[in-house]
Scaffold this active site. Structure first.
Site, PDB file in Angstrom:
ATOM      1  N   ARG A  76       0.720  -1.158   0.169  1.00 46.54           N
ATOM      2  CA  ARG A  76      -0.046  -0.095  -0.152  1.00 46.54           C
ATOM      3  C   ARG A  76       0.870   1.152   0.055  1.00 46.54           C
ATOM      4  O   ARG A  76       1.965   1.206   0.636  1.00 46.54           O
ATOM      5  CB  ARG A  76      -0.873  -0.108   1.231  1.00 46.54           C
ATOM      6  N   CYS A 115      -7.961 -11.225   1.681  1.00 46.99           N
ATOM      7  CA  CYS A 115      -7.747 -10.529   3.089  1.00 46.99           C
ATOM      8  C   CYS A 115      -8.175 -11.932   3.920  1.00 46.99           C
ATOM      9  O   CYS A 115      -9.117 -12.549   3.826  1.00 46.99           O
ATOM     10  CB  CYS A 115      -8.842  -9.485   3.205  1.00 46.99           C
ATOM     11  N   CYS A 133     -16.232  -8.208   6.149  1.00 44.35           N
ATOM     12  CA  CYS A 133     -15.932  -8.545   7.568  1.00 44.35           C
ATOM     13  C   CYS A 133     -16.433  -7.316   8.518  1.00 44.35           C
ATOM     14  O   CYS A 133     -16.808  -6.284   7.847  1.00 44.35           O
ATOM     15  CB  CYS A 133     -14.625  -9.259   7.962  1.00 44.35           C
ATOM     16  N   ARG A 170      -1.897   6.340   9.535  1.00 38.85           N
ATOM     17  CA  ARG A 170      -1.723   6.075   8.397  1.00 38.85           C
ATOM     18  C   ARG A 170      -1.996   6.985   7.322  1.00 38.85           C
ATOM     19  O   ARG A 170      -1.597   8.085   7.405  1.00 38.85           O
ATOM     20  CB  ARG A 170      -3.095   5.040   8.045  1.00 38.85           C
ATOM     21  N   LYS A 197      -6.069   7.193  12.206  1.00 40.23           N
ATOM     22  CA  LYS A 197      -6.442   7.717  10.764  1.00 40.23           C
ATOM     23  C   LYS A 197      -6.718   9.223  11.078  1.00 40.23           C
ATOM     24  O   LYS A 197      -7.459   9.242  11.985  1.00 40.23           O
ATOM     25  CB  LYS A 197      -7.575   6.844  10.577  1.00 40.23           C
ATOM     26  N   CYS A 231     -13.378  -1.608   6.639  1.00 42.11           N
ATOM     27  CA  CYS A 231     -12.515  -0.823   5.813  1.00 42.11           C
ATOM     28  C   CYS A 231     -13.293  -0.028   4.589  1.00 42.11           C
ATOM     29  O   CYS A 231     -12.766   1.041   4.286  1.00 42.11           O
ATOM     30  CB  CYS A 231     -11.374  -1.846   5.011  1.00 42.11           C
ATOM     31  N   CYS A 266     -14.761  -3.272   0.245  1.00 41.11           N
ATOM     32  CA  CYS A 266     -13.311  -3.863   0.700  1.00 41.11           C
ATOM     33  C   CYS A 266     -13.047  -5.067  -0.376  1.00 41.11           C
ATOM     34  O   CYS A 266     -13.740  -5.276  -1.277  1.00 41.11           O
ATOM     35  CB  CYS A 266     -13.442  -4.063   2.136  1.00 41.11           C
ATOM     36  N   LYS A 294      -3.867   1.272  14.919  1.00 40.79           N
ATOM     37  CA  LYS A 294      -3.650   2.218  13.846  1.00 40.79           C
ATOM     38  C   LYS A 294      -4.546   3.534  14.117  1.00 40.79           C
ATOM     39  O   LYS A 294      -5.137   3.522  15.140  1.00 40.79           O
ATOM     40  CB  LYS A 294      -4.112   1.607  12.625  1.00 40.79           C
TER      41      LYS A 294
END
Length: 567
Positions: free
Chosen positions: A71, A432, A471, A140, A206, A475, A426, A204
């Site tokens: 990414r 994934c 899931c 991120r 954001k 995302c 996603c 993470k």
């Protein structure tokens, strides 16, 4: 074999080096050592395997078909045509012959094998783009309203986002040593990390910059948001929001999505200081014992919003000013041509789930390659997985239009429904490891099944927001969809309804663990009611609330954005 916690791995990683060099050099497996699958995330890559091939490879007594997703770190999703051409060449040489635009305005390459991982990383770096801190427990990719070139104020917002992205880069030289062969110097592996410390963040983090009246970044889904306040055409500063997040776990009341709280206003020169205060507060107060409760939203809920804001102000060295009025109208992209203040034009294309590939009748990868060969402006990825061809002079519009049409890059705008154009998904299966159900691959099939229902009820042009997630981790920001499918098992989803089209209200569970036929049966009568009973310009999610079909989500911390900020 001893299994180490993520916190232990970070602490013992020698500032994100781990044993990556040895793992990459091991010719006996396509995988990394177990701890290094965590370390490599901080370098912008995830180890995955092709789940479509798992059973067959198991029967053949072969290891899984290991591969890597990479990414990019591209603040605001901005790349030049020259960079585009190089990224296209990387996708063709090392990846699966496709580029993918993420919901955070980055590129993802899929299908890179271990023995070509270093060469791919070096090729990306040669474009003057890197992947450092694109994943892992760090800040991120910083998101920005998709088209800052529309005004000077928008461009200033982009500049502040880029500064913040640079400010939050780790100090470790591990990335440069491992992938770019930088020579080790004294102190390698012991670099000071004044922002992150030796164990980086608990989870993470954001950040997004929004420019009203468009909330294309879904600013309230982010740990930290900056909402631009533009007065008389000039950037006066930003309202600050904290505590947004989409991740959750099925059946676990301790986890939930959350919209951010607007906590005050800062001037542009205060952005770096307040952002640093927020991040270091989360570093020191976040939950490192229970990883599923480690996001900033839980830190706020566990300690109290007022206490966290007080600590942020103490660390920043100033009090936040009262939030100023702002208003969002929608969270989607505006397709087609838009002219900026400087006279240049910007064309927004719809790309289903952000996937750019050559398919029969739709050679999108080739088409954008040809556009990049003649375009002299920029490409800008949107937070809704679409693409802006930005900065086109009036004299070049016809040529760009011809290339767009000849490569079917306008098919998404000419065909299909407004719902399909607004939909997000996603990646999910097959790569994934968290996916429970299909998302990207299912999106065109599902929107195709919805199209007859929308036509039946005269809703073909209704801009209903659909999000599909494989899931509950979110995302594709599913909990901000007016309609959302959240994967439970192959072919089965939770049906979520009732978010608003401005990205300010979460949806709620309507039906649990149902298959496609049940989803369609549930939506058909709701579409009928919406078509017959909606008020002028009323969104689908707003109608579902007004009519009593759904209520506010039951999450204990859910807050709607204060109405007084929306005059």
């Amino acid at each position: 074999m001893t299994t180490h916690s993520v916190e232990d791995i970070k602490s013992e990683s020698k500032r994100l080096r781990g044993a990556l060099l040895d793992s990459l050099a091991d010719p006996l497996t396509g995988a990394l050592r177990e701890d290094d699958t965590t370390v490599i995330k901080y370098h912008g890559s995830y180890q995955q395997d092709d789940r479509d091939l798992r059973d067959e490879r198991r029967r053949q007594k072969l290891e899984p078909a290991y591969q890597f997703m990479i990414r990019t770190r591209t603040p605001g999703g901005v790349v030049t045509p020259q960079q585009w051409l190089k990224l296209d060449a990387i996708a063709t040489r090392y990846s699966n012959h496709s580029l993918r635009i993420t919901t955070r305005q980055a590129f993802q390459f899929h299908g890179v094998i271990k023995r070509e991982l270093k060469a791919t990383m070096q090729a990306i770096n040669a474009t003057l783009i890197d992947t450092l801190a694109a994943c892992g427990d760090v800040n991120r990719n910083v998101m920005v309203a998709a088209n800052p070139l529309e005004s000077a104020a928008h461009a200033e917002v982009q500049d502040w986002a880029a500064k913040l992205s640079r400010h939050f880069l780790p100090n470790s030289r591990a990335y440069y040593e491992i992938w770019l062969d930088e020579e080790l110097v004294a102190g390698s592996g012991e670099e000071e990390e004044p922002i992150y410390g030796s164990t980086y963040l608990p989870r993470k983090f954001k950040v997004a910059f929004a420019v009203p009246p468009v909330n294309d970044v879904d600013v309230f889904a982010n740990d930290l948001g900056f909402i631009a306040v533009i007065e008389d055409g000039a950037l006066a500063g930003f309202n600050v929001s904290i505590g947004g997040g989409m991740g959750a776990s099925h059946g676990d009341a301790e986890t939930y999505p959350r919209v951010a709280n607007v906590v005050g206003f800062v001037t542009p020169d205060q952005v770096i200081a307040v952002a640093t205060a927020v991040v270091t507060t989360q570093r020191d107060r976040g939950n490192r014992a229970v990883r599923k409760r480690a996001r900033f939203k839980y830190t706020i809920d566990d300690h109290g919003l007022d206490a966290i804001v007080a600590e942020i102000e103490s660390r920043a060295g100033f009090a936040l000013a009262p939030a100023r009025a702002f208003r969002f109208e929608h969270s989607g992209d505006r397709y087609g041509w838009v002219q900026g203040e400087d006279g240049h034009w910007h064309l927004t294309l719809h790309l289903s789930a952000g996937r750019i590939a050559d398919r029969p009748g739709a050679p999108h990868l080739t088409g954008l390659r040809e556009i990049a060969n003649v375009h002299r402006g920029e490409f800008r990825m949107t937070p809704n997985q679409n693409l802006v061809i930005a900065g086109v002079p009036d004299s070049e519009r016809k040529r760009i239009d011809a290339l767009v049409h000849s490569h079917a890059l306008d098919a998404g705008l000419r065909n299909g429904t407004a719902l399909a154009r607004a939909a997000l998904a996603c990646v999910a299966l097959p790569t994934c490891g968290l996916a429970m159900a299909e998302a990207e691959r299912y999106l065109p099939d599902f929107t195709g099944k919805l199209e007859p229902l929308l036509d039946k009820h005269g809703l073909r042009d209704a801009p209903i927001l659909l999000r599909i997630s494989g899931c509950p981790n979110g995302c594709s920001r599913p909990y901000l969809g007016e309609i959302a499918l959240v994967g439970k098992a192959p072919g089965r989803y939770n049906l979520m309804l009732g978010a608003d089209h401005r990205g300010q209200r979460l949806n709620t569970l309507y039906r649990e663990n149902i298959a496609e036929s049940e989803i369609l049966d549930a939506l058909d009568p709701l579409f009928a009611r919406y078509a017959g009973e909606r008020e002028t310009d009323e969104g689908f999610g707003d109608f579902l609330h007004r009519s009593g079909v759904v209520a506010l989500p039951p999450y204990p911390t859910h807050r709607q954005i204060p109405l007084e900020l929306h005059p």
